[in-house]
Structure formats: structure tokens, C-alpha cells
Design a protein around this motif. Structure first.
Motif, PDB file in Angstrom:
ATOM      1  N   PHE A 126      -7.122   4.027   1.001  1.00  0.00           N
ATOM      2  CA  PHE A 126      -7.379   3.107   2.082  1.00  0.00           C
ATOM      3  C   PHE A 126      -7.321   1.425   1.709  1.00  0.00           C
ATOM      4  CE2 PHE A 126     -10.748   0.740   4.895  1.00  0.00           C
ATOM      5  CZ  PHE A 126      -9.856   1.016   6.018  1.00  0.00           C
ATOM      6  N   PHE A 127      -6.218   0.762   2.252  1.00  0.00           N
ATOM      7  CA  PHE A 127      -5.810  -0.430   1.716  1.00  0.00           C
ATOM      8  C   PHE A 127      -5.303  -1.218   2.982  1.00  0.00           C
ATOM      9  CE2 PHE A 127      -2.783  -3.641   0.313  1.00  0.00           C
ATOM     10  CZ  PHE A 127      -3.673  -4.127  -0.928  1.00  0.00           C
ATOM     11  N   PRO A 128      -5.691  -2.434   3.067  1.00  0.00           N
ATOM     12  CA  PRO A 128      -6.644  -3.178   2.563  1.00  0.00           C
ATOM     13  C   PRO A 128      -8.067  -2.923   2.983  1.00  0.00           C
ATOM     14  CG  PRO A 128      -5.630  -4.740   3.833  1.00  0.00           C
ATOM     15  CD  PRO A 128      -4.873  -3.202   3.930  1.00  0.00           C
ATOM     16  N   ALA A 129      -8.966  -2.314   2.257  1.00  0.00           N
ATOM     17  CA  ALA A 129     -10.343  -1.955   2.626  1.00  0.00           C
ATOM     18  C   ALA A 129     -10.854  -2.817   3.581  1.00  0.00           C
ATOM     19  CB  ALA A 129     -11.042  -1.280   1.485  1.00  0.00           C
ATOM     20  N   GLU A 130     -11.469  -3.906   2.915  1.00  0.00           N
ATOM     21  CA  GLU A 130     -12.231  -4.988   3.658  1.00  0.00           C
ATOM     22  C   GLU A 130     -11.701  -5.562   4.923  1.00  0.00           C
ATOM     23  OE1 GLU A 130     -15.828  -6.392   2.591  1.00  0.00           O
ATOM     24  OE2 GLU A 130     -15.608  -4.097   2.551  1.00  0.00           O
ATOM     25  N   ALA A 131     -10.383  -5.837   4.549  1.00  0.00           N
ATOM     26  CA  ALA A 131      -9.711  -6.425   5.688  1.00  0.00           C
ATOM     27  C   ALA A 131      -9.244  -5.649   6.891  1.00  0.00           C
ATOM     28  CB  ALA A 131      -8.464  -6.923   5.074  1.00  0.00           C
ATOM     29  N   ALA A 132      -9.424  -4.270   6.640  1.00  0.00           N
ATOM     30  CA  ALA A 132      -8.661  -3.200   7.753  1.00  0.00           C
ATOM     31  C   ALA A 132      -9.947  -2.567   8.209  1.00  0.00           C
ATOM     32  CB  ALA A 132      -8.081  -2.029   6.740  1.00  0.00           C
ATOM     33  N   GLY A 133     -11.157  -3.091   7.942  1.00  0.00           N
ATOM     34  CA  GLY A 133     -12.431  -2.685   8.713  1.00  0.00           C
ATOM     35  C   GLY A 133     -13.567  -1.993   7.897  1.00  0.00           C
ATOM     36  N   GLY A 134     -13.373  -1.814   6.568  1.00  0.00           N
ATOM     37  CA  GLY A 134     -14.475  -1.942   5.608  1.00  0.00           C
ATOM     38  C   GLY A 134     -15.196  -0.455   5.857  1.00  0.00           C
ATOM     39  N   VAL A 135     -16.400  -0.305   5.512  1.00  0.00           N
ATOM     40  CA  VAL A 135     -17.396   0.720   5.667  1.00  0.00           C
ATOM     41  C   VAL A 135     -17.512   1.080   6.835  1.00  0.00           C
ATOM     42  CG1 VAL A 135     -19.768   1.451   5.396  1.00  0.00           C
ATOM     43  CG2 VAL A 135     -18.693   0.255   3.380  1.00  0.00           C
ATOM     44  N   PRO A 136     -17.755   0.431   7.865  1.00  0.00           N
ATOM     45  CA  PRO A 136     -17.632   0.810   9.372  1.00  0.00           C
ATOM     46  C   PRO A 136     -16.454   1.627   9.900  1.00  0.00           C
ATOM     47  CG  PRO A 136     -18.513  -1.429   9.247  1.00  0.00           C
ATOM     48  CD  PRO A 136     -17.920  -0.961   7.995  1.00  0.00           C
ATOM     49  N   TYR A 137     -15.322   1.254   9.337  1.00  0.00           N
ATOM     50  CA  TYR A 137     -14.252   1.842   9.684  1.00  0.00           C
ATOM     51  C   TYR A 137     -14.168   2.908   9.309  1.00  0.00           C
ATOM     52  CZ  TYR A 137      -9.235   2.582  10.806  1.00  0.00           C
ATOM     53  OH  TYR A 137      -7.963   3.047  11.487  1.00  0.00           O
TER      54      TYR A 137
END
Length: 203
Positions: A126-137
Motif C-alpha cells: 500500500f503506497f504511498p501509505a500516509e499520503a493515500a490515507g494511512g491507518v484510517p484508510y
């Protein structure tokens, strides 16, 4: 065993100096992280993979930032034991299927994850993790995609990694914080080993 189950964190490393590859890999392994992703972002990357594969047998070394079929063939020839892509096209996933080694194809959307799952590929980056929504996503995907597991990578740090690792659909995370550029430039392998030890203790 799945790549996602070998260690809680896969170090994602950028190697500028090929001579640093072996001591770097040894430091990561000594710290408890035997799975290492060497990104194809520098001219030294392929030779670095070859040296780690040849001289650090206790490491499982892979190639990251795979974007083309030539990247696949060259990386496998160098000794890469797994492949990681930032995203996935049809041509690329067909070449990955034929590579003979495990791989983690990149996905950032539900549609991308579903398309890969339709092909039977249910372990993804899952990339880019933080930019793509992170933990909630990622948490929101556990309902509609309960059989898909992820290795989130991108922007994750030691203090946020546990939040990802607590999710049922996350097997491990990819981390760049384990090999700071200044530590690599100074050949400070004790610092790298210490960071690896802290990361290995996250699970």
C-alpha cells in the motif's frame, strides 16, 4: 512463509555506495530485520543486491521501485529474492507472474486492490501509505476486502508503525527511517543496528 510474516518492518534502503551494501545488510540482520528491500533508485542498486545476495546469506534481499520488465529480469539476475512495485500495470503484473520470485505489487485504491485480488494476488504494497490515507484508510478496507493483506510503505515512522501493525489486514510495514542518509554516509552501522532492533521489537 509469506513475505509479510518474516519481520514486522521491511527496511526500504537507498544505496549510493555499493561498498556499503554488505555491512548495511549485516547491521540490519543483526538488529533482527532479515528482509531488505533495495530500491532501484541509484546506479549502485543492482550491484548492491548482488553483493548482499552473495555475501549475506542470512538476509532475504529484494528489489524495490520495480517499474519495467527490464527491472524485473535484471533484479532477478542480480539475486533479488522478491520484487516490490510502487504501482501496478497489466503488463507489469504479467511479467511479475513470470518472474519466478514472490512479489508485492503496489496499490493505492480499492479498485487497484480489487483488480489484483481478481488475479489471485492478495498480498499488496500500500503506497504511498500516509499520503493515500494511512491507518484510517486501511482500516476501512477490512470490511469490503477481508482477504487482502498489505505492507504499507511511505511516510511511516517508528512512532506510527505500531498503529499500522495493529490492523488485521497489515502484515508488516516498509520503513526508510532505519537507514538514515547521514548514518549510511558515516558508515555508522551500530546506529543502523540499534534502529533495526527497535523496529524488530514492534511485534
Amino acid at each position: 512463509m509469506s513475505l509479510l510474516d518474516l519481520a514486522p518492518v521491511i527496511p526500504v534502503v537507498v544505496i549510493e555506495d555499493v561498498d556499503s551494501a554488505v555491512p548495511l545488510a549485516r547491521a540490519l540482520v543483526a538488529g533482527g530485520l532479515p528482509v531488505i528491500e533495495v530500491t532501484l533508485r541509484t546506479p549502485a542498486a543492482r550491484e548492491a543486491i548482488a553483493r548482499i545476495a552473495d555475501e549475506v546469506p542470512e538476509a532475504t534481499v529484494g528489489a524495490g521501485t520495480i517499474r519495467t520488465t527490464e527491472d524485473i529480469s535484471a533484479s532477478v539476475a542480480a539475486g533479488a529474492e522478491f520484487l516490490v512495485t510502487p504501482g501496478t500495470t497489466l503488463a507489469l503484473v504479467e511479467a511479475l507472474d513470470s518472474s519466478g520470485v514472490p512479489y508485492l505489487p503496489g496499490a493505492a485504491t480499492v479498485s487497484e486492490a480489487m483488480a489484483l485480488a481478481e488475479r489471485g494476488i492478495k498480498e499488496l504494497k500500500f503506497f504511498p501509505a500516509e499520503a493515500a490515507g494511512g491507518v484510517p484508510y486501511l482500516k476501512s478496507l477490512t470490511g469490503p476486502l477481508p482477504d487482502v493483506r498489505f505492507c504499507p510503505t511511505g511516510g511511516i515512522r517508528v512512532n506510527t508503525a505500531p498503529d499500522y501493525l495493529a490492523l488485521p489486514n497489515v502484515g508488516c510495514v516498509g520503513g526508510t527511517w532505519l537507514t538514515p542518509a547521514d548514518a549510511l554516509a558515516a558508515w555508522d552501522w551500530s546506529r543502523v543496528e540499534k534502529l533495526a532492533s527497535e523496529a524488530a521489537a514492534l511485534r
